[in-house]
Design a protein around this motif. Sequence first.
Motif, PDB file in Angstrom:
ATOM      1  N   HIS A  60      -5.117  13.414  -9.753  1.00  0.00           N
ATOM      2  CA  HIS A  60      -3.205  13.490  -9.619  1.00  0.00           C
ATOM      3  C   HIS A  60      -2.518  12.945  -8.754  1.00  0.00           C
ATOM      4  CE1 HIS A  60      -0.175  17.061  -8.662  1.00  0.00           C
ATOM      5  NE2 HIS A  60      -0.814  17.585  -9.711  1.00  0.00           N
ATOM      6  N   ARG A  61      -3.362  12.720  -7.218  1.00  0.00           N
ATOM      7  CA  ARG A  61      -2.714  11.888  -6.860  1.00  0.00           C
ATOM      8  C   ARG A  61      -2.351  10.332  -7.369  1.00  0.00           C
ATOM      9  NH1 ARG A  61      -6.440  14.124  -2.053  1.00  0.00           N
ATOM     10  NH2 ARG A  61      -6.010  15.693  -1.705  1.00  0.00           N
ATOM     11  N   ALA A  62      -2.715   9.849  -7.482  1.00  0.00           N
ATOM     12  CA  ALA A  62      -2.963   9.033  -8.550  1.00  0.00           C
ATOM     13  C   ALA A  62      -1.812   8.328  -9.708  1.00  0.00           C
ATOM     14  CB  ALA A  62      -4.215   7.829  -9.355  1.00  0.00           C
ATOM     15  N   VAL A  63      -1.859   9.424 -10.473  1.00  0.00           N
ATOM     16  CA  VAL A  63      -0.953   9.736 -11.706  1.00  0.00           C
ATOM     17  C   VAL A  63       0.335   9.414 -11.128  1.00  0.00           C
ATOM     18  CG1 VAL A  63      -1.121  11.735 -12.480  1.00  0.00           C
ATOM     19  CG2 VAL A  63      -0.219   9.817 -14.127  1.00  0.00           C
ATOM     20  N   SER A  64       0.332  10.423 -10.032  1.00  0.00           N
ATOM     21  CA  SER A  64       1.549  11.346  -9.193  1.00  0.00           C
ATOM     22  C   SER A  64       2.544   9.541  -8.875  1.00  0.00           C
ATOM     23  CB  SER A  64       1.694  11.669  -7.886  1.00  0.00           C
ATOM     24  OG  SER A  64       1.480  12.980  -8.505  1.00  0.00           O
ATOM     25  N   VAL A  65       1.847   8.696  -8.778  1.00  0.00           N
ATOM     26  CA  VAL A  65       2.667   7.196  -7.545  1.00  0.00           C
ATOM     27  C   VAL A  65       2.233   6.366  -8.653  1.00  0.00           C
ATOM     28  CG1 VAL A  65       2.158   8.201  -5.816  1.00  0.00           C
ATOM     29  CG2 VAL A  65      -0.119   6.574  -6.509  1.00  0.00           C
ATOM     30  N   GLY A  66       2.173   6.818 -10.053  1.00  0.00           N
ATOM     31  CA  GLY A  66       1.697   4.881 -11.202  1.00  0.00           C
ATOM     32  C   GLY A  66       0.891   4.089 -10.834  1.00  0.00           C
ATOM     33  N   THR A  69      -4.919   1.910 -12.451  1.00  0.00           N
ATOM     34  CA  THR A  69      -6.105   1.895 -12.371  1.00  0.00           C
ATOM     35  C   THR A  69      -6.554   2.260 -11.346  1.00  0.00           C
ATOM     36  OG1 THR A  69      -5.097  -0.392 -12.076  1.00  0.00           O
ATOM     37  CG2 THR A  69      -7.207  -0.251 -10.999  1.00  0.00           C
ATOM     38  N   GLY A  70      -6.177   3.442 -10.982  1.00  0.00           N
ATOM     39  CA  GLY A  70      -6.615   4.566  -9.987  1.00  0.00           C
ATOM     40  C   GLY A  70      -7.735   6.105 -10.754  1.00  0.00           C
ATOM     41  N   VAL A  71      -6.285   5.762 -11.404  1.00  0.00           N
ATOM     42  CA  VAL A  71      -7.269   6.947 -12.448  1.00  0.00           C
ATOM     43  C   VAL A  71      -8.733   6.620 -13.760  1.00  0.00           C
ATOM     44  CG1 VAL A  71      -6.320   7.967 -15.012  1.00  0.00           C
ATOM     45  CG2 VAL A  71      -4.232   7.925 -13.209  1.00  0.00           C
ATOM     46  N   ASP A  72      -8.426   5.524 -14.028  1.00  0.00           N
ATOM     47  CA  ASP A  72      -9.819   4.535 -14.506  1.00  0.00           C
ATOM     48  C   ASP A  72     -10.807   5.166 -13.750  1.00  0.00           C
ATOM     49  OD1 ASP A  72      -7.926   4.703 -16.786  1.00  0.00           O
ATOM     50  OD2 ASP A  72      -7.608   2.385 -16.729  1.00  0.00           O
ATOM     51  N   ARG A  73     -10.379   4.166 -12.674  1.00  0.00           N
ATOM     52  CA  ARG A  73     -11.283   4.831 -11.577  1.00  0.00           C
ATOM     53  C   ARG A  73     -12.190   5.890 -10.877  1.00  0.00           C
ATOM     54  NH1 ARG A  73     -11.478   4.469  -5.873  1.00  0.00           N
ATOM     55  NH2 ARG A  73     -13.874   3.491  -4.690  1.00  0.00           N
ATOM     56  N   ALA A  74     -11.303   7.075 -11.246  1.00  0.00           N
ATOM     57  CA  ALA A  74     -12.201   8.447 -11.146  1.00  0.00           C
ATOM     58  C   ALA A  74     -12.655   8.847 -11.847  1.00  0.00           C
ATOM     59  CB  ALA A  74     -10.772   8.828 -11.038  1.00  0.00           C
ATOM     60  N   ASP A  75     -12.242   8.218 -14.033  1.00  0.00           N
ATOM     61  CA  ASP A  75     -12.659   8.443 -14.485  1.00  0.00           C
ATOM     62  C   ASP A  75     -13.918   7.928 -14.371  1.00  0.00           C
ATOM     63  OD1 ASP A  75     -12.957  10.085 -17.484  1.00  0.00           O
ATOM     64  OD2 ASP A  75     -11.627   8.293 -18.539  1.00  0.00           O
ATOM     65  N   ARG A  76     -14.606   6.769 -14.435  1.00  0.00           N
ATOM     66  CA  ARG A  76     -16.159   6.167 -14.454  1.00  0.00           C
ATOM     67  C   ARG A  76     -16.477   6.517 -13.262  1.00  0.00           C
ATOM     68  NH1 ARG A  76     -18.936   3.331 -17.340  1.00  0.00           N
ATOM     69  NH2 ARG A  76     -16.697   2.411 -18.565  1.00  0.00           N
ATOM     70  N   ALA A  77     -16.322   6.955 -12.104  1.00  0.00           N
ATOM     71  CA  ALA A  77     -16.795   7.597 -10.741  1.00  0.00           C
ATOM     72  C   ALA A  77     -17.528   8.650 -11.084  1.00  0.00           C
ATOM     73  CB  ALA A  77     -15.853   8.269  -9.949  1.00  0.00           C
ATOM     74  N   VAL A  78     -16.655   9.695 -12.125  1.00  0.00           N
ATOM     75  CA  VAL A  78     -17.445  11.235 -12.925  1.00  0.00           C
ATOM     76  C   VAL A  78     -18.355  10.910 -13.692  1.00  0.00           C
ATOM     77  CG1 VAL A  78     -16.692  13.064 -14.383  1.00  0.00           C
ATOM     78  CG2 VAL A  78     -14.302  12.159 -12.205  1.00  0.00           C
ATOM     79  N   PHE A  79     -17.931   9.732 -14.652  1.00  0.00           N
ATOM     80  CA  PHE A  79     -19.271   9.795 -15.684  1.00  0.00           C
ATOM     81  C   PHE A  79     -20.184   8.643 -14.884  1.00  0.00           C
ATOM     82  CE2 PHE A  79     -20.952   6.610 -18.634  1.00  0.00           C
ATOM     83  CZ  PHE A  79     -20.870   7.493 -20.104  1.00  0.00           C
ATOM     84  N   ASP A  80     -20.165   7.658 -13.840  1.00  0.00           N
ATOM     85  CA  ASP A  80     -21.442   7.391 -13.505  1.00  0.00           C
ATOM     86  C   ASP A  80     -22.119   8.030 -12.434  1.00  0.00           C
ATOM     87  OD1 ASP A  80     -20.988   5.315 -14.923  1.00  0.00           O
ATOM     88  OD2 ASP A  80     -19.550   4.004 -12.876  1.00  0.00           O
ATOM     89  N   ARG A  81     -21.834   9.274 -12.192  1.00  0.00           N
ATOM     90  CA  ARG A  81     -22.725  10.663 -11.181  1.00  0.00           C
ATOM     91  C   ARG A  81     -23.030  11.702 -12.694  1.00  0.00           C
ATOM     92  NH1 ARG A  81     -19.420   8.209  -8.245  1.00  0.00           N
ATOM     93  NH2 ARG A  81     -19.395   8.203  -6.167  1.00  0.00           N
ATOM     94  N   LYS A  82     -22.981  11.271 -13.478  1.00  0.00           N
ATOM     95  CA  LYS A  82     -23.667  12.604 -14.712  1.00  0.00           C
ATOM     96  C   LYS A  82     -25.104  11.741 -14.951  1.00  0.00           C
ATOM     97  CE  LYS A  82     -20.600  15.198 -14.847  1.00  0.00           C
ATOM     98  NZ  LYS A  82     -20.286  15.974 -14.145  1.00  0.00           N
ATOM     99  N   LEU A  83     -26.167  12.236 -14.649  1.00  0.00           N
ATOM    100  CA  LEU A  83     -27.597  11.431 -14.450  1.00  0.00           C
ATOM    101  C   LEU A  83     -28.281  11.382 -15.977  1.00  0.00           C
ATOM    102  CD1 LEU A  83     -28.504  12.314 -11.412  1.00  0.00           C
ATOM    103  CD2 LEU A  83     -27.686  10.257 -11.644  1.00  0.00           C
TER     104      LEU A  83
END
Length: 222
Positions: A60-66, A69-83
């Motif tokens: 939410h914070r990343a997209v609010s400032v455009g 890259t931060g959005v995609d980093r968060a996306d990858r962080a979620v995916f990588d933590r699913k075991l």
Amino acid sequence: MRVLQFGDSLLPVGAFSFSNGLETAVEIGVVHDVETLRAFVRAAVEQAATSDGVAVLATHRAVSVGDITGVDRADRAVFDRKLNEEMRTMTVRMGRKLAEMAARVLGPSTPSDWLDRIKAGATPGCLPIGQALVFAALGLSERDAFAVHQYGLATMMINASLRLMKIHYLDAQAVLFEVDADAEEAYWRVAKLGLDDMAAFAPGFDVLASLHVRAHVRMFMN
């Protein structure tokens, strides 16, 4: 009204297909009555707050400032933590469905741009990220996005319990009411955390998920 719409448990993103580990918990007796159901759902929601919930706020914070890259980093962080495979399937399938719905309802927007990146294989497409993007696109707060994420997980599991257990539907609603009461404190507990702080320790959930993968008879996809 838009908080109500996108926080509705009947939002057509496929939540009815998943139990977040509850099916195996019921099968082997870890969950067998109202008290054990309450404890199981509460544990799942607490784990979500300190992991996927952190990603909701970061997105939410990343997209609010455009910061795409931060959005995609968060996306990858979620995916990588699913075991396990089923948890990854759950989050990306529901995430993509949410993106598709948002693209149809909202038109060209950050969620539709995200959907394009998902289709191109540039980002996984996890549900918490989609929720944050939709709420940011609607001009709604990160607190609302976090609440919808927590509520969505709890209602998914409560709805699954009605199909898996001998439990009165009013008792199920009482459990949901009690678990939802924790959301405010959870938000303030994780509001200052970043992606590097995402953490969840729930080996019981991981064991149940691994058992579900090998189950011959099952009602839910995870």
